[in-house]
Design an enzyme around this catalytic site. Structure first.
Site, PDB file in Angstrom:
ATOM      1  N   LYS A   1      52.590 -51.483 -21.558  1.00  0.00           N
ATOM      2  CA  LYS A   1      53.376 -50.773 -20.538  1.00  0.00           C
ATOM      3  C   LYS A   1      54.190 -51.739 -19.692  1.00  0.00           C
ATOM      4  CE  LYS A   1      51.249 -46.305 -20.059  1.00  0.00           C
ATOM      5  NZ  LYS A   1      50.583 -45.331 -19.207  1.00  0.00           N
TER       6      LYS A   1
ATOM      7  N   LYS B   1      51.973 -45.520 -32.477  1.00  0.00           N
ATOM      8  CA  LYS B   1      51.380 -44.224 -32.138  1.00  0.00           C
ATOM      9  C   LYS B   1      52.430 -43.252 -31.585  1.00  0.00           C
ATOM     10  CE  LYS B   1      50.006 -44.559 -27.386  1.00  0.00           C
ATOM     11  NZ  LYS B   1      49.121 -44.546 -26.282  1.00  0.00           N
TER      12      LYS B   1
ATOM     13  N   LYS C   1      54.202 -39.421 -25.837  1.00  0.00           N
ATOM     14  CA  LYS C   1      55.107 -38.491 -25.177  1.00  0.00           C
ATOM     15  C   LYS C   1      56.212 -39.208 -24.399  1.00  0.00           C
ATOM     16  CE  LYS C   1      51.853 -37.369 -21.377  1.00  0.00           C
ATOM     17  NZ  LYS C   1      50.523 -37.743 -21.717  1.00  0.00           N
TER      18      LYS C   1
HETATM   19  P1  TYM Z   1      47.272 -39.831 -21.758  1.00  0.00           P
HETATM   20  O1  TYM Z   1      47.794 -38.824 -20.806  1.00  0.00           O
HETATM   21  O2  TYM Z   1      48.183 -40.938 -22.185  1.00  0.00           O
HETATM   22  O3  TYM Z   1      46.793 -39.122 -23.081  1.00  0.00           O
HETATM   23  C1  TYM Z   1      45.939 -38.002 -23.047  1.00  0.00           C
HETATM   24  C2  TYM Z   1      45.011 -37.996 -24.236  1.00  0.00           C
HETATM   25  O4  TYM Z   1      45.738 -37.993 -25.455  1.00  0.00           O
HETATM   26  C3  TYM Z   1      45.251 -39.032 -26.303  1.00  0.00           C
HETATM   27  N1  TYM Z   1      46.380 -39.504 -27.120  1.00  0.00           N
HETATM   28  C4  TYM Z   1      46.392 -39.514 -28.455  1.00  0.00           C
HETATM   29  N2  TYM Z   1      45.485 -39.126 -29.375  1.00  0.00           N
HETATM   30  C5  TYM Z   1      45.811 -39.255 -30.666  1.00  0.00           C
HETATM   31  N3  TYM Z   1      47.006 -39.745 -31.099  1.00  0.00           N
HETATM   32  C6  TYM Z   1      47.945 -40.143 -30.228  1.00  0.00           C
HETATM   33  N4  TYM Z   1      49.113 -40.608 -30.658  1.00  0.00           N
HETATM   34  C7  TYM Z   1      47.652 -40.038 -28.830  1.00  0.00           C
HETATM   35  N5  TYM Z   1      48.352 -40.320 -27.703  1.00  0.00           N
HETATM   36  C8  TYM Z   1      47.544 -39.997 -26.674  1.00  0.00           C
HETATM   37  C9  TYM Z   1      44.729 -40.082 -25.360  1.00  0.00           C
HETATM   38  O5  TYM Z   1      43.797 -40.932 -25.995  1.00  0.00           O
HETATM   39  C10 TYM Z   1      44.104 -39.235 -24.282  1.00  0.00           C
HETATM   40  O6  TYM Z   1      42.805 -38.831 -24.648  1.00  0.00           O
HETATM   41  N6  TYM Z   1      44.458 -42.716 -18.877  1.00  0.00           N
HETATM   42  C11 TYM Z   1      44.478 -41.478 -19.616  1.00  0.00           C
HETATM   43  C12 TYM Z   1      44.237 -40.271 -18.735  1.00  0.00           C
HETATM   44  C13 TYM Z   1      43.004 -40.357 -17.946  1.00  0.00           C
HETATM   45  C14 TYM Z   1      41.671 -40.206 -18.423  1.00  0.00           C
HETATM   46  C15 TYM Z   1      40.828 -40.345 -17.279  1.00  0.00           C
HETATM   47  C16 TYM Z   1      41.126 -39.943 -19.673  1.00  0.00           C
HETATM   48  C17 TYM Z   1      42.927 -40.590 -16.605  1.00  0.00           C
HETATM   49  N7  TYM Z   1      41.626 -40.585 -16.217  1.00  0.00           N
HETATM   50  C18 TYM Z   1      39.453 -40.251 -17.387  1.00  0.00           C
HETATM   51  C19 TYM Z   1      39.720 -39.844 -19.766  1.00  0.00           C
HETATM   52  C20 TYM Z   1      38.914 -39.995 -18.643  1.00  0.00           C
HETATM   53  C21 TYM Z   1      45.836 -41.332 -20.260  1.00  0.00           C
HETATM   54  O7  TYM Z   1      46.785 -41.920 -19.817  1.00  0.00           O
HETATM   55  O8  TYM Z   1      45.891 -40.426 -21.239  1.00  0.00           O
END
Ligand code: TYM
Length: 331
Positions: free
Chosen positions: A113, A195, A198
């Site tokens: 990032k 990967k 979004k």
């Molecule tokens: P975020 O918002 O980037 O993504 C949300 C969830 O989607 C999963 N993910 C994917 N899974 C499979 N293939 C992909 N290409 C892919 N891209 C994203 C992520 O692994 C995630 O599960 N930091 C976290 C949000 C968060 C969080 C937490 C998660 C904040 N606090 C506490 C768990 C527990 C995040 O940015 O996810």
């Protein structure tokens, strides 16, 4: 016997991708019978990257509507907006003081990032995993269902929790990751070496957003890059086809072997059409429910207010414990 606690969150930084759905959301829905679930819209994480405030607000509400549209039950479980629960910021500060710079410097997501947002490498981006640890630990979560890209953040969460517990006794439950076998890492359709994300906006055909027009979704899948071979087979030498098999398996609940068996002898065109149909039929009812739910502003307001209240109760309890341990006044 008490059910185990599931905690997970997603950033409201735009419409979730098919990766977000298959790696996380779809599994959240299925965990509700067996566990006590708590799901958050992580808007405090989202502002580590510059956001337009009105868009962030809108995206947060839309993400809530989407959680409900996929079938999360806000009566049985807790759904809330991270910034509505003040304990997150406070716990995050305490945990910052039990986290080492070196640990945070090793985080690959921070490295990625900061390369992407060179003009805004803020301290929040750096301590982001600590806020995530605060999220998880405040609710004494047993299991955290996430995609593969969050594995390192879960490891640091466990390390921080163990460190704190070693000093002060059993304050936090040590959480485990819950990462699906199929679908944990969905790759870009045009660039299957990276990967699906979004925030990847350079090529719209690379990413499926789950609220995209359904015809558009089918076309993106049909245009996905493959290879010059003809066999529908999983393998490192075939990233495009492997990714589509992964998508198909995650949508249908099949293993990769079962998915491969479904397409024995099929050509790429036939294969892609089946994958597209499966994704479209999966998302159609979700999109329909999303339309209804997102129009009901009152309902969304109520869910948000109730969620914040119920989440705060649990979080405040853990926060009080941690405050006491470090020598702050008990309020
Ligand atoms: P975020 O918002 O980037 O993504 C949300 C969830 O989607 C999963 N993910 C994917 N899974 C499979 N293939 C992909 N290409 C892919 N891209 C994203 C992520 O692994 C995630 O599960 N930091 C976290 C949000 C968060 C969080 C937490 C998660 C904040 N606090 C506490 C768990 C527990 C995040 O940015 O996810």
């Amino acid at each position: 016997m008490d059910k185990k606690v599931i905690y997970s969150a997603m950033q409201p930084s735009g419409v979730p991708s098919l990766g977000n759905y298959l790696g996380a959301l779809k599994n959240w829905k299925n965990l509700q019978d067996e566990f006590n679930c708590i799901f958050a819209m992580a808007n405090m994480h989202a502002i580590t990257v510059r956001q337009d405030p009105s868009e962030l607000k809108k995206n947060t509400r839309n993400l809530l509507a989407l959680f409900l549209a996929i079938g999360i039950d806000p009566k049985e479980h807790i759904v809330y907006v991270q910034s509505d629960v003040r304990a997150h910021a406070e716990m995050s500060w305490i945990l910052n003081c039990y986290t080492y710079m070196g640990e945070l410097q090793r985080m690959t997501q921070f490295k990625d990032k900061s390369a992407k947002h060179e003009d805004n490498i803020n301290a929040g981006l750096f301590t982001y995993p600590v806020l995530m640890a605060a999220d998880i630990l405040l609710y004494q979560a047993d299991l955290v269902p996430v995609g593969e890209d969050q594995r390192q953040h879960l490891e640091i969460t466990r390390d921080i929790a163990e460190r704190f517990n070693n000093i002060y006794g059993d304050v936090f439950t040590i959480p485990e990751g819950y990462i699906p076998k199929v679908g944990a890492r969905i790759m870009g359709l045009q660039n299957p070496e990276r990967k699906m994300s979004k925030s990847e906006s350079d090529n719209p055909n690379n990413v499926i957003y789950i609220l995209d027009d359904l015809n558009n979704i089918a076309n993106k899948i049909k245009r996905a890059v493959t290879d010059s071979d003809t066999e529908v087979r999983y393998g490192e030498d075939k990233p495009g086809i492997s990714n589509l098999l992964n998508i198909y398996g995650a949508v249908t609940g099949k293993s990769i072997e079962e998915a491969e068996a479904d397409f024995k002898g099929a050509n790429y065109g036939e294969f892609k059409k089946c994958v597209a149909d499966a994704v479209v039929e999966e998302l159609r009812p979700i999109q329909e429910r999303f339309k209804e739910i997102s129009a009901d502003k009152e309902y969304l307001n109520t869910v948000m207010a109730e969620g914040a209240e119920r989440a705060s109760k649990i979080a405040d309890k853990t926060l009080a414990k941690a405050r006491k341990k470090v020598g702050f006044a008990v309020r």
